[in-house]
Design an enzyme around this catalytic site. Structure first.
Site, PDB file in Angstrom:
ATOM      1  N   ARG A   1       0.755  -1.410   0.002  1.00 18.52           N
ATOM      2  CA  ARG A   1      -0.078   0.045   0.086  1.00 18.52           C
ATOM      3  C   ARG A   1       0.877   1.492  -0.064  1.00 18.52           C
ATOM      4  O   ARG A   1       0.478   2.214  -0.493  1.00 18.52           O
ATOM      5  CB  ARG A   1      -0.821   0.081   1.217  1.00 18.52           C
ATOM      6  CG  ARG A   1      -1.851  -1.250   1.208  1.00 18.52           C
ATOM      7  CD  ARG A   1      -2.846  -1.347   0.147  1.00 18.52           C
ATOM      8  NE  ARG A   1      -3.825  -2.072   0.412  1.00 18.52           N
ATOM      9  CZ  ARG A   1      -4.872  -2.429  -0.656  1.00 18.52           C
ATOM     10  NH1 ARG A   1      -4.843  -1.736  -1.713  1.00 18.52           N
ATOM     11  NH2 ARG A   1      -5.726  -3.410  -0.649  1.00 18.52           N
TER      12      ARG A   1
ATOM     13  N   GLU B   1      -9.008   7.075  -8.647  1.00 17.30           N
ATOM     14  CA  GLU B   1      -7.767   6.352  -7.868  1.00 17.30           C
ATOM     15  C   GLU B   1      -6.838   7.460  -7.662  1.00 17.30           C
ATOM     16  O   GLU B   1      -6.768   8.299  -8.323  1.00 17.30           O
ATOM     17  CB  GLU B   1      -6.954   5.312  -8.750  1.00 17.30           C
ATOM     18  CG  GLU B   1      -6.022   4.578  -7.978  1.00 17.30           C
ATOM     19  CD  GLU B   1      -5.216   3.361  -8.826  1.00 17.30           C
ATOM     20  OE1 GLU B   1      -6.311   2.352  -9.012  1.00 17.30           O
ATOM     21  OE2 GLU B   1      -4.080   3.399  -8.889  1.00 17.30           O
TER      22      GLU B   1
END
Length: 350
Positions: A230, A336
Site C-alpha cells: 500500500r 484512484e
C-alpha cells in the site's frame, strides 16, 4: 535532495528552469506528447492519457511528472530499460509492445500476460545488474485495462504475468519487500508502459489496516493477487520519501460507493490518511493531506469537479495535484489517487 514537480510538457522540453543534468527522469501524460521531448536524453515514460484541467485556457495538451535531484547523475540503457541514477536511486522506464508478446501456439499464455511477465523480467534483470535491486515504486499503464482476452480482464492477465516474473526471479510476492505500485489504463492499446524507482537499500513497506493487503486478495479478483504494498517509506540521500500506491474506495477488499465519484474520492482520502498514520509509526510524523503531491485518476472527465471538490475540502486549495483521465483497475472504481510525501526531518537536539 529528491524532488517532484508537475509541469507542462513544453516547459520540460525547453529545459528553461531545470537544466538536464538535474532531471532523474520523467513521465509525460498526453494524447499527443510534443515531438520535442524525444530529443531529451532522459528516461521518459510517454503515457497516452489526457490531463484534466478545470477551465484551463488554452488547454494544456501534455503535462509531465518530473523527478529531480541535486546528486550527480549517470545515464544508460540495459536492454530496453532506459535509466538515470545517482549513487542511491535509479529512475527507469521501459515499454513493451503487446503485439510482440502475441502467442504463436494455442497453449501459450495470452499476449497481455506475456507482455507483463516480459516487462518485469527485463526490469528485474536490469536493476539487479545495475546494483539497485530494491524496487521502491512502480507505475504501470496497461492498454485497455478493463478489456478482456482469453476470457480474463487485461488487469487480471497483467497480475498473472507480473507475479510469474516475481517468482522467476525469486522475489517475494507478499510482505516487506513488495514495492508500492499502481496500474491504470492508457488510451494507446499497443504497449505496456512501466516506469520505476529502485534503490540500493530496501524501503519499509506499509499496509493499511482498513484494507486487506492486495497480495492477500481472494480469488474473486483473479487467479493471481496483485503484487504491491500500500505504501513504501524509503531513505534516499539522507532524506525520507513516502510513496503511496494507487489508492481507491476499497474497504477490506470490496469497492465502496459504486456509482458515486464524490464518495469514492472521500473514501480514498480516508485510506490515504490511514497510511499517513502508519507512516507516523515508522518515524514519518506530522504528515497531513495538505503536505502531499497527488496524481488523481478520474475515469469520467465529467466527474472532475466532484473529485476536485473533495480533495480541496480535505487537503486545501493549494494542494499539488495532477488530474488525469484514465480507466481504473476495477470497472466499478471511478477514482484512484496516488501520492508522494517528503517528511520533514526531525530537529536535532541542542
Amino acid at each position: 535532495m529528491l524532488q517532484l514537480q508537475f509541469m507542462p510538457a513544453a516547459e520540460l522540453a525547453g529545459q528553461a528552469s531545470l537544466g538536464p543534468d538535474g532531471v532523474l527522469g520523467a513521465a509525460c501524460f498526453g494524447i499527443e506528447p510534443p515531438a520535442s521531448l524525444a530529443a531529451l536524453d532522459l528516461p521518459l515514460a510517454c503515457v497516452r492519457v489526457a490531463p484534466l484541467f478545470a477551465g484551463a485556457t488554452p488547454p494544456v495538451a501534455a503535462v509531465c511528472e518530473v523527478w529531480t535531484t541535486a546528486a550527480p547523475l549517470r545515464r544508460g540503457e540495459h536492454g530496453r530499460l532506459r535509466y538515470r541514477c545517482s549513487e542511491e536511486i535509479l529512475f527507469g522506464t521501459l515499454s513493451i509492445p503487446v503485439a510482440d508478446a502475441e502467442p504463436v501456439a494455442a497453449n501459450m499464455a495470452p499476449a497481455m500476460q506475456r507482455a507483463a511477465e516480459r516487462a518485469y523480467a527485463e526490469l528485474f534483470a536490469a536493476v539487479e545488474a545495475l546494483g539497485f535491486p530494491h524496487l521502491l515504486r512502480v507505475w504501470n499503464h496497461v492498454p485497455d485495462i478493463n478489456g478482456r482476452s482469453a476470457g480474463l480482464e487485461h488487469y487480471r492477465l497483467f497480475n498473472i504475468g507480473r507475479q510469474d516474473a516475481f517468482l522467476a526471479f525469486d522475489r517475494q510476492i507478499a510482505g516487506a519487500s513488495v514495492p508500492a505500485a499502481s496500474a491504470l489504463g492508457a488510451q494507446d492499446g499497443s504497449a505496456l508502459v512501466v516506469y520505476c524507482m529502485a534503490a540500493r537499500r530496501p524501503a519499509a513497506a506499509l499496509e493499511n489496516p482498513r484494507q486487506i493487503s492486495a497480495y492477500d486478495y481472494p480469488r474473486d479478483y483473479g487467479p493471481r493477487a496483485p503484487t504491491f504494498s500500500r505504501a513504501n517509506l524509503a531513505r534516499i540521500d539522507g532524506q525520507s520519501v513516502l510513496f503511496i500506491s494507487g489508492t481507491a474506495s476499497i474497504v477490506g477488499h470490496q469497492t465502496q460507493h459504486a456509482g458515486d465519484a464524490a464518495m469514492q474520492a472521500r473514501e480514498t482520502l480516508r485510506n490515504i490518511e490511514a497510511l499517513l498514520q502508519q507512516a507516523a509509526r515508522r518515524g514519518a510524523a506530522g504528515l497531513r493531506l495538505e503536505h502531499l503531491h497527488y496524481k488523481v485518476y478520474v475515469r469520467h472527465a465529467h466527474d472532475l469537479p466532484l473529485v476536485r471538490a473533495e480533495l480541496e475540502r480535505a487537503a486545501g486549495g493549494g494542494a499539488r495535484v495532477l488530474y488525469l483521465q484514465a480507466d481504473v483497475c476495477r470497472a466499478d472504481l471511478l477514482v484512484e489517487i496516488e501520492a508522494v510525501a517528503f517528511p520533514a526531518e526531525p530537529e536535532s537536539p541542542c
